[in-house]
Design a protein around this motif. Structure first.
Motif, PDB file in Angstrom:
ATOM      1  N   LYS A 132       0.842  -1.188   0.000  1.00  0.00           N
ATOM      2  CA  LYS A 132       0.000   0.000   0.000  1.00  0.00           C
ATOM      3  C   LYS A 132       0.885   1.249   0.000  1.00  0.00           C
ATOM      4  N   VAL A 133       0.551   2.207  -0.865  1.00  0.00           N
ATOM      5  CA  VAL A 133       1.289   3.453  -0.959  1.00  0.00           C
ATOM      6  C   VAL A 133       0.312   4.606  -0.809  1.00  0.00           C
ATOM      7  N   LYS A 134       0.597   5.510   0.117  1.00  0.00           N
ATOM      8  CA  LYS A 134      -0.262   6.673   0.305  1.00  0.00           C
ATOM      9  C   LYS A 134       0.329   7.852  -0.447  1.00  0.00           C
ATOM     10  N   LEU A 135      -0.427   8.363  -1.419  1.00  0.00           N
ATOM     11  CA  LEU A 135       0.029   9.505  -2.205  1.00  0.00           C
ATOM     12  C   LEU A 135       0.019  10.760  -1.345  1.00  0.00           C
ATOM     13  N   SER A 140       5.507  11.539  -2.813  1.00  0.00           N
ATOM     14  CA  SER A 140       5.075  12.894  -3.145  1.00  0.00           C
ATOM     15  C   SER A 140       4.293  12.881  -4.460  1.00  0.00           C
ATOM     16  N   VAL A 141       3.282  13.739  -4.541  1.00  0.00           N
ATOM     17  CA  VAL A 141       2.397  13.727  -5.703  1.00  0.00           C
ATOM     18  C   VAL A 141       1.939  15.147  -5.999  1.00  0.00           C
ATOM     19  N   ALA A 142       1.683  15.425  -7.282  1.00  0.00           N
ATOM     20  CA  ALA A 142       1.181  16.738  -7.689  1.00  0.00           C
ATOM     21  C   ALA A 142       0.410  16.582  -8.987  1.00  0.00           C
ATOM     22  N   GLY A 143      -0.578  17.457  -9.188  1.00  0.00           N
ATOM     23  CA  GLY A 143      -1.283  17.483 -10.460  1.00  0.00           C
ATOM     24  C   GLY A 143      -0.332  17.926 -11.552  1.00  0.00           C
ATOM     25  N   GLY A 144      -0.289  17.185 -12.647  1.00  0.00           N
ATOM     26  CA  GLY A 144       0.698  17.444 -13.688  1.00  0.00           C
ATOM     27  C   GLY A 144       0.302  18.551 -14.652  1.00  0.00           C
ATOM     28  N   PRO A 145       1.284  19.162 -15.297  1.00  0.00           N
ATOM     29  CA  PRO A 145       1.015  20.185 -16.323  1.00  0.00           C
ATOM     30  C   PRO A 145       0.464  19.536 -17.588  1.00  0.00           C
ATOM     31  N   LEU A 163       3.186  12.446 -10.994  1.00  0.00           N
ATOM     32  CA  LEU A 163       2.344  13.493 -11.547  1.00  0.00           C
ATOM     33  C   LEU A 163       1.025  12.847 -11.962  1.00  0.00           C
ATOM     34  N   THR A 164      -0.077  13.499 -11.628  1.00  0.00           N
ATOM     35  CA  THR A 164      -1.384  12.858 -11.800  1.00  0.00           C
ATOM     36  C   THR A 164      -2.252  13.655 -12.762  1.00  0.00           C
ATOM     37  N   GLN A 178      -3.960  13.843  -3.338  1.00  0.00           N
ATOM     38  CA  GLN A 178      -3.346  13.785  -2.015  1.00  0.00           C
ATOM     39  C   GLN A 178      -4.192  12.921  -1.090  1.00  0.00           C
ATOM     40  N   GLY A 179      -3.541  11.978  -0.422  1.00  0.00           N
ATOM     41  CA  GLY A 179      -4.229  11.143   0.547  1.00  0.00           C
ATOM     42  C   GLY A 179      -4.794   9.859  -0.010  1.00  0.00           C
ATOM     43  N   ASP A 180      -4.897   9.741  -1.338  1.00  0.00           N
ATOM     44  CA  ASP A 180      -5.391   8.490  -1.914  1.00  0.00           C
ATOM     45  C   ASP A 180      -4.334   7.402  -1.769  1.00  0.00           C
ATOM     46  N   GLU A 181      -4.784   6.153  -1.770  1.00  0.00           N
ATOM     47  CA  GLU A 181      -3.871   5.025  -1.595  1.00  0.00           C
ATOM     48  C   GLU A 181      -3.885   4.136  -2.826  1.00  0.00           C
TER      49      GLU A 181
END
Length: 233
Positions: A132-135, A140-145, A163-164, A178-181
């Motif tokens: 299990k990985v928590k974003l 680290s995670v961010a909305g991508g360009p 990047l999501t 953020q916070g999704d697994e």
């Protein structure tokens, strides 16, 4: 007698081959097909999709078709997806993953969207090997360009492990996850390969790509190749 035995073995192999292919459940084949369609559309809309510079740096790619959000005061999110990672010999055979999260707020209604996650570091592979990985926590995670020439130029984007992106009505946009697994879907992965096999072995390139997933892996490879070709200009 020898010819009779050979004929019998040939008949068994012909019968067994379709049976082995039929063992892959339709729901898994459909999930792979849907993921392939999302990537194929992404490649056909370079001005409104994931920048090729981002694709060129991809180490892992996760596609989650029809990620669902529903809410009534307390919301929930859930989706099933497919992941592949880059190896020295090309892109790996796929594994199945699932995503889940929760959102809070006074919301009524629901929506469904397609997600694409681009893992941009070697750590993205290591995180996919965990149960299990928590974003935003473990990774680290961010909305991508978005856009043909866009780049991950800000510090937040440059340092993001994933990047999501979401797709709605054919358009891709960055999305906050953020916070999704992200969880391993061991059961579905075992059904695809016909036996239990570790995520590490598959994503490191130690397993051949099954026929139903070959076009998905080829499309990821083509997206990566186009990104590298543009970056080399």
């Amino acid at each position: 007698m020898r010819n009779l035995v050979a004929s019998a073995l040939l008949a068994v192999s012909v019968i067994a081959a379709p049976a082995a292919h039929a063992q892959v459940p339709d729901k898994l084949v459909h999930r792979i097909e849907a993921s392939h369609a999302i990537l194929h559309e992404l490649m056909n809309t370079p001005d409104k999709g994931i920048p090729l510079d981002i694709a060129a740096s991809a180490q892992c790619v996760i596609v989650v078709p029809a990620f669902k959000k529903g809410a009534f005061v307390i919301g929930g999110e859930y989706g099933q997806g497919v992941a592949t990672c880059r190896t020295p010999k090309g892109w790996s055979a796929p594994v199945f993953v699932q995503m889940a999260g929760a959102s809070f707020g006074f919301q009524i209604g629901g929506q469904s969207t397609d997600l694409v996650l681009i893992g941009r570091t070697h750590e993205s592979l290591n995180h996919l090997l965990k149960d299990k990985v928590k974003l935003g926590g473990d990774a680290s995670v961010a909305g991508g360009p978005v856009g043909r020439s866009a780049q991950a130029s800000t510090t937040e984007l440059a340092n993001a492990e994933f990047l999501t992106y979401s797709r709605n009505k054919g358009l891709f946009a960055g999305i906050d996850l953020q916070g999704d697994e992200v969880n391993q879907n061991v059961k579905d992965t075992a059904e695809l390969y016909g036996h239990d096999v570790s995520f590490q072995k598959i994503l490191s390139g130690g397993v051949a790509t099954p026929a139903p997933a070959a076009h998905f892996v080829r499309t990821v490879s083509e997206l990566f190749r186009k990104g590298r070709a543009r970056k080399g200009k």
